[in-house]
Design a protein around this motif. Structure first.
Motif, short mmCIF file in Angstrom:
data_model
loop_
_atom_site.label_atom_id
_atom_site.label_comp_id
_atom_site.label_asym_id
_atom_site.label_seq_id
_atom_site.Cartn_x
_atom_site.Cartn_y
_atom_site.Cartn_z
N GLU A 10 0.83 -1.20 0.00
CA GLU A 10 0.00 0.00 0.00
C GLU A 10 0.86 1.26 0.00
OE1 GLU A 10 -2.92 0.28 3.04
OE2 GLU A 10 -3.74 -1.71 2.65
N LEU A 23 -3.49 0.47 -3.73
CA LEU A 23 -2.93 -0.79 -4.20
C LEU A 23 -2.84 -0.83 -5.72
CD1 LEU A 23 -4.92 -2.93 -1.66
CD2 LEU A 23 -2.43 -2.88 -1.80
N HIS A 40 -7.50 1.02 0.00
CA HIS A 40 -7.83 0.54 1.34
C HIS A 40 -8.05 1.77 2.21
CE1 HIS A 40 -6.26 -1.47 5.29
NE2 HIS A 40 -7.57 -1.43 5.26
N TYR A 200 -4.95 -10.11 -1.52
CA TYR A 200 -4.70 -8.98 -0.61
C TYR A 200 -4.86 -9.45 0.83
CZ TYR A 200 -5.26 -4.63 1.94
OH TYR A 200 -5.12 -3.62 2.85
N LEU A 218 -0.31 -6.80 -1.45
CA LEU A 218 -1.05 -7.41 -2.53
C LEU A 218 -0.10 -8.30 -3.31
CD1 LEU A 218 -3.40 -7.73 -4.55
CD2 LEU A 218 -2.73 -5.56 -5.56
#
Length: 298
Positions: A10, A23, A40, A200, A218
């Protein structure tokens, strides 16, 4: 030899009065199947009087998917939709040729302490449906397929996989699947995956070929068929992916298209405020400068 082709961590992004972890898109991997954007959100603890306020803004060429873990968001759009999104529900808005929406903390929560935590996702539309009429679909948590197998609880949020189908009306072959466990479990899911696949990690950790992977990462698989790993106790992960498109996609701000002229037209429409307005809303997010434009996916 590891089956992990790419690890994306991230990256913090400021989206106005809110910080998110981005991401996708990523310089080395702009899409995973039809998924072109994933943020996120949080977890963000907000004091009384501190609220999420994203004024009306437009989209074209995609469907948005909002999935909350904590907190509530009031969604309003130019179709006249007004619905509160709660944890575990799916908010699926298809922009097609154009839609405008706002996202705000509900009125009854604005003077209270609250937490907001979730995922915001964009799924690009197939080329022949990019200019379809906009639509909206809302699924309650109990509407989603849920099952357990070998100590793992599964929830299919969108798409089709493992002989299950979500009621969310997707427009290309894809999957967005939640896996949760309480005890250490080995997962062999490769034969169920198709197209491109991303994993993820929200909480907990997984192990693969002697390596441990942590939250906010991820992982992109090299070969779906070889997808096998171990979930450590109390882990939550999300698989997403599906069949990629043959054509590249351009992305500018909230606009996605296979033809950049379509984006230019949408930019001009928004400058001139020719999109249909959201009932009851008077402000809007201005078109950002061209310097933030992202390179096309190839």
């Amino acid at each position: 030899m590891s089956n992990i082709n790419l690890i994306i961590e991230e990256r913090p992004r400021n989206i106005g009065n809110f910080m998110v972890g981005r991401l996708l898109p990523f310089q080395g991997k702009r899409m995973v199947g039809p998924f072109i954007f994933i943020d996120h959100m949080g977890p963000a603890a907000m004091a009384a009087g501190e609220n999420m306020d994203v004024p009306p803004h437009p989209h074209i060429g995609l469907s948005t998917l909002t999935f909350l873990f904590e907190g509530n968001v009031m969604h309003k759009d130019s179709l006249g939709t007004e619905v509160e999104i709660k944890p575990g529900q799916v908010n699926w808005m298809t922009a097609g040729k154009g839609i405008v929406h706002s996202e705000r903390t509900p009125a009854y929560q604005r003077d209270t302490q609250k937490t907001l935590h979730g995922l915001q996702i964009w799924v690009a539309l197939p080329k022949d449906l990019e200019a379809m009429e906009p639509s909206f679909y809302h699924a309650n948590a109990e509407d989603l397929p849920r099952w357990e197998s070998d100590g793992i609880a599964y929830t299919l949020i969108a798409g089709s996989i493992m002989d299950k189908k979500s009621p969310v009306p997707v427009f290309s072959p894809l999957y967005f699947l939640e896996l949760k466990n309480t005890s250490r479990q080995t997962v062999n899911i490769g034969n169920e995956l198709y197209g491109e696949a991303g994993l993820y990690i929200l909480e907990g950790s997984i192990e693969n070929d002697g390596e441990t992977y942590q939250p906010k990462e991820l992982l992109i698989a090299k070969d779906n068929k070889l997808c096998s790993f171990t979930m450590n106790p109390n882990t939550t992960i999300y698989f997403f992916g599906g069949e990629p498109f043959a054509e590249e996609r351009f992305i500018y701000w909230n606009f996605v298209a296979s033809d950049y002229q379509t984006i230019e037209n949408a930019k001009q429409q928004w400058r001139e405020q020719k999109f249909t307005r959201v009932p009851g809303e008077t402000d809007f997010v201005p078109l950002p400068p061209d310097s933030i434009n992202l390179k096309p996916h190839k």
